[in-house]
Motif scaffolding. Sequence first.
Motif, mmCIF file in Angstrom:
data_model
loop_
_atom_site.group_PDB
_atom_site.id
_atom_site.type_symbol
_atom_site.label_atom_id
_atom_site.label_comp_id
_atom_site.label_asym_id
_atom_site.label_seq_id
_atom_site.Cartn_x
_atom_site.Cartn_y
_atom_site.Cartn_z
ATOM 1 N N LYS A 164 0.819 -1.216 0.000
ATOM 2 C CA LYS A 164 0.000 0.000 0.000
ATOM 3 C C LYS A 164 0.849 1.260 0.000
ATOM 4 O O LYS A 164 0.371 2.342 -0.341
ATOM 5 C CB LYS A 164 -0.949 -0.005 1.198
ATOM 6 N N ASP A 165 2.116 1.130 0.395
ATOM 7 C CA ASP A 165 3.008 2.287 0.405
ATOM 8 C C ASP A 165 3.645 2.534 -0.958
ATOM 9 O O ASP A 165 4.310 3.546 -1.158
ATOM 10 C CB ASP A 165 4.117 2.094 1.442
ATOM 11 N N LEU A 166 3.469 1.591 -1.886
ATOM 12 C CA LEU A 166 4.056 1.731 -3.213
ATOM 13 C C LEU A 166 3.098 2.488 -4.125
ATOM 14 O O LEU A 166 1.876 2.433 -3.938
ATOM 15 C CB LEU A 166 4.334 0.354 -3.825
ATOM 16 N N PRO A 167 3.619 3.180 -5.145
ATOM 17 C CA PRO A 167 2.734 3.800 -6.146
ATOM 18 C C PRO A 167 1.866 2.732 -6.792
ATOM 19 O O PRO A 167 2.286 1.580 -6.968
ATOM 20 C CB PRO A 167 3.719 4.405 -7.151
ATOM 21 N N ALA A 168 0.660 3.109 -7.182
ATOM 22 C CA ALA A 168 -0.290 2.125 -7.717
ATOM 23 C C ALA A 168 0.302 1.333 -8.885
ATOM 24 O O ALA A 168 0.112 0.122 -8.998
ATOM 25 C CB ALA A 168 -1.574 2.832 -8.146
ATOM 26 N N GLY A 169 1.033 2.008 -9.778
ATOM 27 C CA GLY A 169 1.582 1.325 -10.945
ATOM 28 C C GLY A 169 2.713 0.387 -10.640
ATOM 29 O O GLY A 169 3.126 -0.404 -11.488
ATOM 30 N N MET A 213 -2.640 -9.038 -11.715
ATOM 31 C CA MET A 213 -4.043 -9.188 -12.067
ATOM 32 C C MET A 213 -4.350 -8.589 -13.434
ATOM 33 O O MET A 213 -5.202 -9.080 -14.169
ATOM 34 C CB MET A 213 -4.929 -8.536 -10.997
ATOM 35 N N ALA A 214 -3.636 -7.528 -13.796
ATOM 36 C CA ALA A 214 -3.900 -6.858 -15.069
ATOM 37 C C ALA A 214 -3.204 -7.530 -16.245
ATOM 38 O O ALA A 214 -3.766 -7.630 -17.343
ATOM 39 C CB ALA A 214 -3.461 -5.397 -14.975
ATOM 40 N N LEU A 215 -1.973 -8.018 -16.012
ATOM 41 C CA LEU A 215 -1.144 -8.496 -17.121
ATOM 42 C C LEU A 215 -0.780 -9.973 -17.050
ATOM 43 O O LEU A 215 -0.246 -10.524 -18.009
ATOM 44 C CB LEU A 215 0.149 -7.662 -17.194
ATOM 45 N N GLY A 216 -1.030 -10.608 -15.911
ATOM 46 C CA GLY A 216 -0.654 -12.004 -15.750
ATOM 47 C C GLY A 216 0.702 -12.145 -15.080
ATOM 48 O O GLY A 216 1.521 -11.215 -15.110
ATOM 49 N N PRO A 217 0.981 -13.301 -14.468
ATOM 50 C CA PRO A 217 2.223 -13.482 -13.710
ATOM 51 C C PRO A 217 3.488 -13.400 -14.554
ATOM 52 O O PRO A 217 4.539 -13.008 -14.051
ATOM 53 C CB PRO A 217 2.053 -14.879 -13.087
ATOM 54 N N ALA A 218 3.411 -13.770 -15.833
ATOM 55 C CA ALA A 218 4.609 -13.740 -16.683
ATOM 56 C C ALA A 218 5.135 -12.325 -16.882
ATOM 57 O O ALA A 218 6.299 -12.141 -17.245
ATOM 58 C CB ALA A 218 4.316 -14.388 -18.036
#
Length: 225
Positions: free
Chosen positions: A4-9, A17-22
């Motif tokens: 939560k302390d990291l920037p969202a990106g 979740m958006a791009l997959g584990p690879a």
Amino acid sequence: MSFKDLPAGARPREKLMALGPAALADAELLALLLRTGMPGKNVLQLSQELLDRFDGLAGLLHADLDALKTVKGLGGSAKRAELAAVLELARRALAEQLKAGAVFDSPGAVAHYLQLHLAARPHEVFAALFLDAQHRLIAMEELFRGTLTQTSVYPREVVTRALHHHAAAVVLAHNHPSGSVEPSRADQSLTQTLKAALALVDVRVLDHVIVARGATLSMAERGLV
């Protein structure tokens, strides 16, 4: 510092979740396991430090619990236990894949399996994959350690273990801590010695694989078996 302390990106969970584990780097995947960092160091920095300390994933795979305990930020037993459990799951998953089908139906799995077990060892280790008549994995055993020569690898012991497992074939393997996977004359001579010894009990040598960090070489593909 946690996610939560990291920037969202920069949050590994959202990226996965958006791009997959690879799409995640090694440090990002490791950060998902660690979940939190420490004062002054976020979880991604801690993950990268861990990979640097153990020379990457291969070294980390062979780090024991005592070695992990020395890393500042991994002092808690829960994190060390979770990390050790995941690494062991990776080894077992590959073993199950090799037991389910002929090893040469998935040569990449054989290479990955041997990488997980042998690549990061600081000394030479000689191992054998014992296979059934359908070339499925029965068991892998590390048989000898140290400088591997015809005098330090005992054909009788390899034959004994093959008979114990009722193996129809074997894949021989050893690592080169130097980093080069080129077979030496001693490697070639040893292969032929073991091939002849195992042939006496009707066990075929299908390959002799040499492993180093990030590389494997099949002596069978080189025409040396």
